[in-house]
Write a protein that holds these residues in place. Sequence first.
Motif, PDB file in Angstrom:
ATOM      1  N   ARG A   7       0.791  -1.256  -0.119  1.00  0.00           N
ATOM      2  CA  ARG A   7      -0.427  -0.175   0.513  1.00  0.00           C
ATOM      3  C   ARG A   7       1.185   1.230   0.148  1.00  0.00           C
ATOM      4  O   ARG A   7       1.751   1.368   1.204  1.00  0.00           O
ATOM      5  N   GLY A   8       0.612   1.551  -0.863  1.00  0.00           N
ATOM      6  CA  GLY A   8       1.817   3.099  -1.247  1.00  0.00           C
ATOM      7  C   GLY A   8       1.205   4.042  -0.199  1.00  0.00           C
ATOM      8  O   GLY A   8       0.533   4.288   0.536  1.00  0.00           O
ATOM      9  N   GLY A   9       2.135   5.866  -0.414  1.00  0.00           N
ATOM     10  CA  GLY A   9       1.847   6.695   0.264  1.00  0.00           C
ATOM     11  C   GLY A   9       2.580   6.821   1.374  1.00  0.00           C
ATOM     12  O   GLY A   9       1.926   7.739   3.048  1.00  0.00           O
ATOM     13  N   ARG A  10       3.018   5.870   1.553  1.00  0.00           N
ATOM     14  CA  ARG A  10       3.569   6.303   3.405  1.00  0.00           C
ATOM     15  C   ARG A  10       5.390   6.088   3.624  1.00  0.00           C
ATOM     16  O   ARG A  10       5.918   5.766   2.622  1.00  0.00           O
ATOM     17  N   THR A  11       5.802   7.620   3.923  1.00  0.00           N
ATOM     18  CA  THR A  11       7.579   7.761   3.925  1.00  0.00           C
ATOM     19  C   THR A  11       8.087   5.903   4.744  1.00  0.00           C
ATOM     20  O   THR A  11       7.585   6.071   5.762  1.00  0.00           O
ATOM     21  N   LEU A  12       9.130   6.311   4.121  1.00  0.00           N
ATOM     22  CA  LEU A  12      10.420   4.703   5.278  1.00  0.00           C
ATOM     23  C   LEU A  12      11.305   6.051   6.328  1.00  0.00           C
ATOM     24  O   LEU A  12      11.600   6.633   6.093  1.00  0.00           O
ATOM     25  N   SER A  13      11.508   5.423   6.995  1.00  0.00           N
ATOM     26  CA  SER A  13      12.400   5.083   7.831  1.00  0.00           C
ATOM     27  C   SER A  13      12.589   4.282   9.586  1.00  0.00           C
ATOM     28  O   SER A  13      12.555   3.112   8.977  1.00  0.00           O
ATOM     29  N   GLY A  14      13.888   4.839   9.815  1.00  0.00           N
ATOM     30  CA  GLY A  14      14.724   3.660  10.191  1.00  0.00           C
ATOM     31  C   GLY A  14      15.856   3.239   9.668  1.00  0.00           C
ATOM     32  O   GLY A  14      16.411   4.053   8.716  1.00  0.00           O
ATOM     33  N   SER A  15      16.664   1.432  10.383  1.00  0.00           N
ATOM     34  CA  SER A  15      17.992   1.492   9.836  1.00  0.00           C
ATOM     35  C   SER A  15      17.709  -0.039   9.465  1.00  0.00           C
ATOM     36  O   SER A  15      16.807  -0.944  10.220  1.00  0.00           O
ATOM     37  N   ILE A  16      18.807  -0.200   8.166  1.00  0.00           N
ATOM     38  CA  ILE A  16      18.491  -1.855   8.184  1.00  0.00           C
ATOM     39  C   ILE A  16      19.930  -2.293   7.347  1.00  0.00           C
ATOM     40  O   ILE A  16      20.598  -1.304   7.870  1.00  0.00           O
ATOM     41  N   THR A  17      20.387  -3.775   7.918  1.00  0.00           N
ATOM     42  CA  THR A  17      21.290  -4.177   7.680  1.00  0.00           C
ATOM     43  C   THR A  17      21.208  -5.323   6.006  1.00  0.00           C
ATOM     44  O   THR A  17      20.266  -6.305   6.829  1.00  0.00           O
ATOM     45  N   ALA A 247       9.528   6.221  -2.128  1.00  0.00           N
ATOM     46  CA  ALA A 247       8.620   6.300  -1.164  1.00  0.00           C
ATOM     47  C   ALA A 247       8.699   7.922  -0.179  1.00  0.00           C
ATOM     48  O   ALA A 247       7.938   8.154   0.396  1.00  0.00           O
ATOM     49  N   GLY A 248       9.640   7.704  -0.627  1.00  0.00           N
ATOM     50  CA  GLY A 248      10.422   9.398   0.709  1.00  0.00           C
ATOM     51  C   GLY A 248      10.533   8.624   1.566  1.00  0.00           C
ATOM     52  O   GLY A 248      10.192   7.333   2.449  1.00  0.00           O
ATOM     53  N   GLY A 249      11.006   9.405   2.233  1.00  0.00           N
ATOM     54  CA  GLY A 249      12.213   9.121   4.275  1.00  0.00           C
ATOM     55  C   GLY A 249      13.258   9.633   3.948  1.00  0.00           C
ATOM     56  O   GLY A 249      13.639   9.900   3.059  1.00  0.00           O
ATOM     57  N   ASP A 250      13.556   8.759   5.355  1.00  0.00           N
ATOM     58  CA  ASP A 250      14.978   8.688   5.415  1.00  0.00           C
ATOM     59  C   ASP A 250      15.775   7.826   6.471  1.00  0.00           C
ATOM     60  O   ASP A 250      14.572   6.671   7.007  1.00  0.00           O
ATOM     61  N   ILE A 251      16.324   6.806   5.754  1.00  0.00           N
ATOM     62  CA  ILE A 251      16.989   5.592   6.200  1.00  0.00           C
ATOM     63  C   ILE A 251      18.423   5.688   6.422  1.00  0.00           C
ATOM     64  O   ILE A 251      18.845   6.514   5.702  1.00  0.00           O
ATOM     65  N   THR A 252      18.640   4.801   6.936  1.00  0.00           N
ATOM     66  CA  THR A 252      20.155   4.391   6.990  1.00  0.00           C
ATOM     67  C   THR A 252      20.543   2.686   6.934  1.00  0.00           C
ATOM     68  O   THR A 252      19.987   1.919   7.494  1.00  0.00           O
ATOM     69  N   LEU A 406      11.519  -9.668   1.350  1.00  0.00           N
ATOM     70  CA  LEU A 406      11.306  -8.126   1.222  1.00  0.00           C
ATOM     71  C   LEU A 406      10.129  -7.753   1.631  1.00  0.00           C
ATOM     72  O   LEU A 406      10.153  -6.641   2.144  1.00  0.00           O
ATOM     73  N   PRO A 407       9.196  -8.037   1.922  1.00  0.00           N
ATOM     74  CA  PRO A 407       7.921  -7.544   2.466  1.00  0.00           C
ATOM     75  C   PRO A 407       8.560  -7.225   4.014  1.00  0.00           C
ATOM     76  O   PRO A 407       8.054  -5.868   4.139  1.00  0.00           O
ATOM     77  N   ALA A 408       9.326  -8.367   4.961  1.00  0.00           N
ATOM     78  CA  ALA A 408       9.491  -8.000   6.009  1.00  0.00           C
ATOM     79  C   ALA A 408      10.613  -6.723   6.056  1.00  0.00           C
ATOM     80  O   ALA A 408      10.509  -6.073   7.593  1.00  0.00           O
ATOM     81  N   GLU A 409      11.503  -6.764   5.478  1.00  0.00           N
ATOM     82  CA  GLU A 409      12.594  -5.331   5.673  1.00  0.00           C
ATOM     83  C   GLU A 409      12.095  -4.401   5.219  1.00  0.00           C
ATOM     84  O   GLU A 409      12.373  -3.736   5.721  1.00  0.00           O
ATOM     85  N   LEU A 410      10.713  -4.364   4.066  1.00  0.00           N
ATOM     86  CA  LEU A 410      10.532  -2.746   3.886  1.00  0.00           C
ATOM     87  C   LEU A 410       9.373  -2.964   5.075  1.00  0.00           C
ATOM     88  O   LEU A 410       9.282  -1.173   5.748  1.00  0.00           O
ATOM     89  N   ALA A 411       8.459  -3.563   5.700  1.00  0.00           N
ATOM     90  CA  ALA A 411       7.629  -3.071   6.452  1.00  0.00           C
ATOM     91  C   ALA A 411       8.693  -2.643   8.477  1.00  0.00           C
ATOM     92  O   ALA A 411       8.109  -1.703   9.143  1.00  0.00           O
ATOM     93  N   SER A 412      10.063  -3.228   8.204  1.00  0.00           N
ATOM     94  CA  SER A 412      10.815  -2.958   9.393  1.00  0.00           C
ATOM     95  C   SER A 412      11.194  -1.186   9.404  1.00  0.00           C
ATOM     96  O   SER A 412      11.471  -0.699  10.312  1.00  0.00           O
ATOM     97  N   LEU A 413      10.929  -0.983   7.991  1.00  0.00           N
ATOM     98  CA  LEU A 413      11.155   0.654   7.546  1.00  0.00           C
ATOM     99  C   LEU A 413      10.002   1.293   7.674  1.00  0.00           C
ATOM    100  O   LEU A 413      10.231   2.840   7.412  1.00  0.00           O
ATOM    101  N   GLY A 414       8.591   0.930   8.140  1.00  0.00           N
ATOM    102  CA  GLY A 414       7.380   1.677   7.822  1.00  0.00           C
ATOM    103  C   GLY A 414       6.449   1.132   6.863  1.00  0.00           C
ATOM    104  O   GLY A 414       5.454   2.559   6.884  1.00  0.00           O
ATOM    105  N   ALA A 415       7.357   0.870   5.875  1.00  0.00           N
ATOM    106  CA  ALA A 415       6.007   0.260   4.410  1.00  0.00           C
ATOM    107  C   ALA A 415       4.960  -0.977   5.164  1.00  0.00           C
ATOM    108  O   ALA A 415       5.473  -1.279   6.286  1.00  0.00           O
ATOM    109  N   ALA A 416       3.938  -0.154   3.743  1.00  0.00           N
ATOM    110  CA  ALA A 416       2.900  -0.849   4.990  1.00  0.00           C
ATOM    111  C   ALA A 416       2.714  -1.936   3.365  1.00  0.00           C
ATOM    112  O   ALA A 416       2.374  -1.973   2.593  1.00  0.00           O
ATOM    113  N   CYS A 417       3.621  -3.475   3.759  1.00  0.00           N
ATOM    114  CA  CYS A 417       4.170  -3.937   3.159  1.00  0.00           C
ATOM    115  C   CYS A 417       3.494  -5.659   3.292  1.00  0.00           C
ATOM    116  O   CYS A 417       4.606  -5.585   4.594  1.00  0.00           O
TER     117      CYS A 417
END
Length: 420
Positions: A7-17, A247-252, A406-417
Amino acid sequence: MEIIEVRGGRTLSGSITPPAAKNSVLPILAATLLCGGPCRLRGVPRLSDVDTSLALLSAVGARAGWCGRDILTSPVPLLRGDVPPELAGAMRSSVFYLAPLLVRVGQVRLPVPGGCRLGPRPVDIHLDGLAAMGARVEIASDAVVLRRSGRLHGADFTLRLPSVGATETLLMAASCAEGTTVLRGVACEPEIEDLAGFLSACGARITGAGTPVIVIRGRAGGLDGGSYTPLPDRIAASTYGAAVAAAGGDITIRRCRPAHFGTFLDFLRATGCEVRTGANAVRIRRDPSMPLKGGQELFACAFPGFATDAAPLAAAVLLTADGPSRVYDGLFQNRFACAAGFAALGADVCAEGRELKIAGSAELTGTVVSAPDLRGGAALVVAGLAASGKTCVLDEGHIRRGYQSLPAELASLGAACRTA
């Protein structure tokens, strides 16, 4: 059939390895067959291609299995040289078993390798190099058969183009050949250095990996075992970068190697994203209220150029950019099979052979699309992050070949996936 719902429209944030690189793990698993001692590969992602590799190792008589997040292998005195057709057909990387089985068994029969339908991917360079080392090559309509009498011997061999797979095949063969091998015009990808690093950890004598000329002094007694941590996956890191650009946002992205996907980071900068790199981390920011900059001209080619696996991801980012762009793949003829999915989402795109033309300024709307291959499927998920409404990516197993979840990885950044 797996369904990934975005589901689009949500920005991403956080960190991922990023996990260990798929394109390192697969040849290293094949190379463990050369080792006379136990091996341990640390931090291996649970991908379907890794599962296929373990099944293939078992099918030829090897012992390998999971121990937590690591894979352990144990040496066996005898192996079989026949690769089952159903396993060879499941992934292109089955070609990596040519050299180890030829060295260990004396002959190997490999049915035509499978994998993503990206166009012709010939193995002639693999075969020509092995023939230069003393292998006898027979090509049937459905399989390749290699035989040797005595040990393989060193050779001075020039690749007609810098094939990653052929470079890795010949590295493995030369490590246990008699005498010195000089490989010229080889691939310089980070995964080449990684395979050389594993082989060296097991006793191989290799210099020049990561440059166009590699010298290998064969080890008569074979290789030992060893413990090794493959490098971080630069394509997974590029996927996270593409996701925040779309999506937009701020990730590391932590514990990565920015130099390994520097061309992708340069691309993100050119589109207007803010990219800051450290020794082992990257921060990527994009204000979703600011349009991405179009007018990009990308050419995917061998390292250190723009990675072919990242080309569909870049295309997904450019769908909504403020002007037309072009992405050309110099390696694979059918890299942009994902164009049909982009069009279904509302993008104005045109795939002509190796080139994808993108009009830009698309208003993407969620719909049902199908993943045509591994990276094209990931690109459709990225495009879904930029679309309004719900996008369902139907996947017959392609995406799981290269991403643990991939869905769980993106969801950890705030995506609705999620996996539906």
